[in-house]
Scaffold this motif. Structure first.
Motif, mmCIF file in Angstrom:
data_model
loop_
_atom_site.group_PDB
_atom_site.id
_atom_site.type_symbol
_atom_site.label_atom_id
_atom_site.label_comp_id
_atom_site.label_asym_id
_atom_site.label_seq_id
_atom_site.Cartn_x
_atom_site.Cartn_y
_atom_site.Cartn_z
ATOM 1 N N HIS A 81 5.973 -3.824 14.229
ATOM 2 C CA HIS A 81 5.842 -3.822 12.776
ATOM 3 C C HIS A 81 6.214 -2.458 12.212
ATOM 4 O O HIS A 81 5.910 -1.417 12.802
ATOM 5 C CB HIS A 81 4.403 -4.147 12.365
ATOM 6 N N ILE A 83 5.423 0.012 9.223
ATOM 7 C CA ILE A 83 4.378 0.246 8.220
ATOM 8 C C ILE A 83 4.533 1.646 7.641
ATOM 9 O O ILE A 83 5.153 2.524 8.240
ATOM 10 C CB ILE A 83 2.965 0.099 8.824
ATOM 11 N N ASN A 99 3.458 -3.942 3.434
ATOM 12 C CA ASN A 99 4.745 -4.388 2.877
ATOM 13 C C ASN A 99 4.996 -3.653 1.557
ATOM 14 O O ASN A 99 4.163 -2.872 1.098
ATOM 15 C CB ASN A 99 4.775 -5.908 2.692
ATOM 16 N N HIS A 100 6.155 -3.921 0.976
ATOM 17 C CA HIS A 100 6.566 -3.236 -0.258
ATOM 18 C C HIS A 100 6.440 -1.724 -0.121
ATOM 19 O O HIS A 100 5.934 -1.021 -1.003
ATOM 20 C CB HIS A 100 5.730 -3.711 -1.452
ATOM 21 N N LYS A 101 6.931 -1.230 1.013
ATOM 22 C CA LYS A 101 6.831 0.215 1.278
ATOM 23 C C LYS A 101 7.670 1.037 0.315
ATOM 24 O O LYS A 101 7.411 2.221 0.110
ATOM 25 C CB LYS A 101 7.266 0.484 2.728
ATOM 26 N N MET A 147 -1.521 -4.417 1.070
ATOM 27 C CA MET A 147 -0.645 -5.566 1.252
ATOM 28 C C MET A 147 -0.488 -6.276 -0.072
ATOM 29 O O MET A 147 -1.479 -6.641 -0.715
ATOM 30 C CB MET A 147 -1.206 -6.522 2.305
ATOM 31 N N ASP A 148 0.766 -6.464 -0.490
ATOM 32 C CA ASP A 148 1.054 -7.031 -1.819
ATOM 33 C C ASP A 148 0.335 -6.235 -2.902
ATOM 34 O O ASP A 148 -0.147 -6.783 -3.902
ATOM 35 C CB ASP A 148 0.640 -8.511 -1.880
#
Length: 421
Positions: A81, A83, A99-101, A147-148
């Motif tokens: 993954h 991150i 996510n959406h880094k 996350m999100d």
């Protein structure tokens, strides 16, 4: 509208007190309480204070406290993954961006090789452009997953339900029902303080207009001392005889001031369709008196009496003496609440106390998904010296919860048929 507000208040109070017990003992044991919820289903309202999210949800069918470790963690990091990591002033990871880094330009992006957020609190991985040197990052014990764009606090093992002693876990589960019993005691204490406590003798305080008692010549202050020649020691004894003799003439000896008089009364027959039972009623109310010691005693004795009565009826349900048709769900409870609200505020709080005791007892029944079922698993663990496989226990509780929901649907349908069809 009055009934709706009363029902919402009563439901909210009972669930809040129950879940508050679970939450406060979880926090006292050092568990991470992720959510304190009233109701199930979609969120209507929520806010976060310290580590816990407080929510009100759409379906008024109970509530829950979500403690870390009771359910599988929603977010799981695996090797490979990518991150993002953000750090606090001590150089420890305090945000793990899943996510959406791209929305976190200051985050340090790595490829995960190994993660231990239970014990060592480390993340091991490589820079995306350098797979030669492995980095080990220390993680703050109160770090968050992102996350999100939603934050979820990590739960080291010492903050999880399973890490606590058998006693701490058992107390956390028992605390919900315990608080329901305590609420009932407090309500009865308040009722005893405001309106007085019932006298033990079979003394009459009020008589319903047009009732058999009024027609027979009873007056306020009368004390029944004999029925058909049998000495009466208490109001409960008097009630039992009247209830068991509908449409049957009873000869009563009454103490009125300084004289004894003889009166005859025939109880009306009252039929309860839900339990297919008929009982007698003459239309009188028990006398009350004010007493500080009696008020304290009343809170405990009344809770004990109702607990015994509910357990007796529960036993009859289990043995088949009562059918499932006598059970009531939210619709039936709402209808009963409507009748109680019309009879006065004291009766409403008495009804609230009765439902609180009922909620406490039902939750202690050793069925899967209920507090009693989970306590049973902890008892088995205490005996065998090791816990049951969490996956197997989770499956049992899931099946139990599904069966409880099915029972709720059946009971609610019976309520609707009884009241509207």
């Amino acid at each position: 509208m009055k009934t709706i507000l009363a029902f919402i208040f009563m439901f909210g109070l009972l669930v809040f007190i129950h879940e508050f017990g679970h939450m406060i003992f979880a926090k006292r044991a050092g568990m991470l309480v992720r959510e304190f919820a009233i109701g199930f289903g979609p969120k209507i309202f929520s806010f976060k204070k310290n580590e816990t999210v407080y929510t009100i949800r759409l379906l008024p069918m109970g509530g829950y406290v979500r403690v870390a470790g009771e359910d599988p963690e929603i977010i799981e990091l695996k090797p490979g993954h990518h991150i993002g990591l953000e750090f606090n002033h001590e150089g420890k990871v305090n945000k793990i961006i899943v996510n959406h880094k791209e929305k976190h330009p200051n985050a340090r992006v790595i490829e995960v090789e190994h993660v231990d957020l239970d014990h060592r609190l480390v993340i091991e991985g490589y820079e995306l452009d350098d797979h030669e040197e492995k980095h080990v990052f220390s993680v703050d014990e109160k770090a968050f997953f992102i996350m999100d764009e939603n934050e979820t606090q990590i739960a080291p093992y010492d903050r999880q339900f399973a890490s606590k002693t058998v006693g701490q876990r058992a107390m956390q589960l028992f605390a919900g029902p315990m608080m329901n019993f305590l609420l009932a005691i407090v309500i009865f204490f308040v009722l005893g303080f405001t309106q007085g406590v019932p006298v033990e003798q079979a003394k009459i305080d009020q008589i319903q207009p047009g009732s058999p008692a009024e027609q027979a010549g009873f007056k306020n202050g009368d004390e029944i001392i004999k029925i058909n020649g049998t000495t009466i020691e208490s109001f409960t004894e008097f009630q039992i005889i009247v209830r068991e003799n509908p449409e049957t003439e009873l000869a009563m000896t009454v103490q009125r001031d300084d004289e004894q008089i003889e009166l005859s009364v025939t109880p009306n027959a009252v039929y309860i369709e839900e339990i297919d039972e008929e009982f007698g009623q003459i239309g009188v109310y028990q006398a009350f008196h004010k007493s500080a010691v009696g008020t304290v005693k009343y809170g405990f004795t009344k809770t004990y009496e109702i607990t015994t009565l509910i357990l007796t009826n529960l036993g009859k349900l289990i043995t088949g003496q009562y059918s499932i048709d006598m059970l009531s769900g939210p619709v039936g409870i709402y209808d009963a609440t409507d009748q109680v609200v019309k009879s006065g505020i004291s009766n409403f709080f008495m009804w609230t106390a009765i439902l609180s005791i009922n909620l406490g007892i039902i939750n202690l029944v050793p069925l899967p998904a209920l507090d009693g079922g989970r306590l049973l698993f902890i008892a088995i663990e205490a005996v065998r010296g090791k816990p049951i496989d969490p996956q197997k226990e989770g499956l049992v509780h899931f099946i139990g919860f599904a069966m409880l929901m099915l029972l709720m649907i059946i009971v609610t349908w019976n309520d609707i048929q009884r009241l509207f069809l």
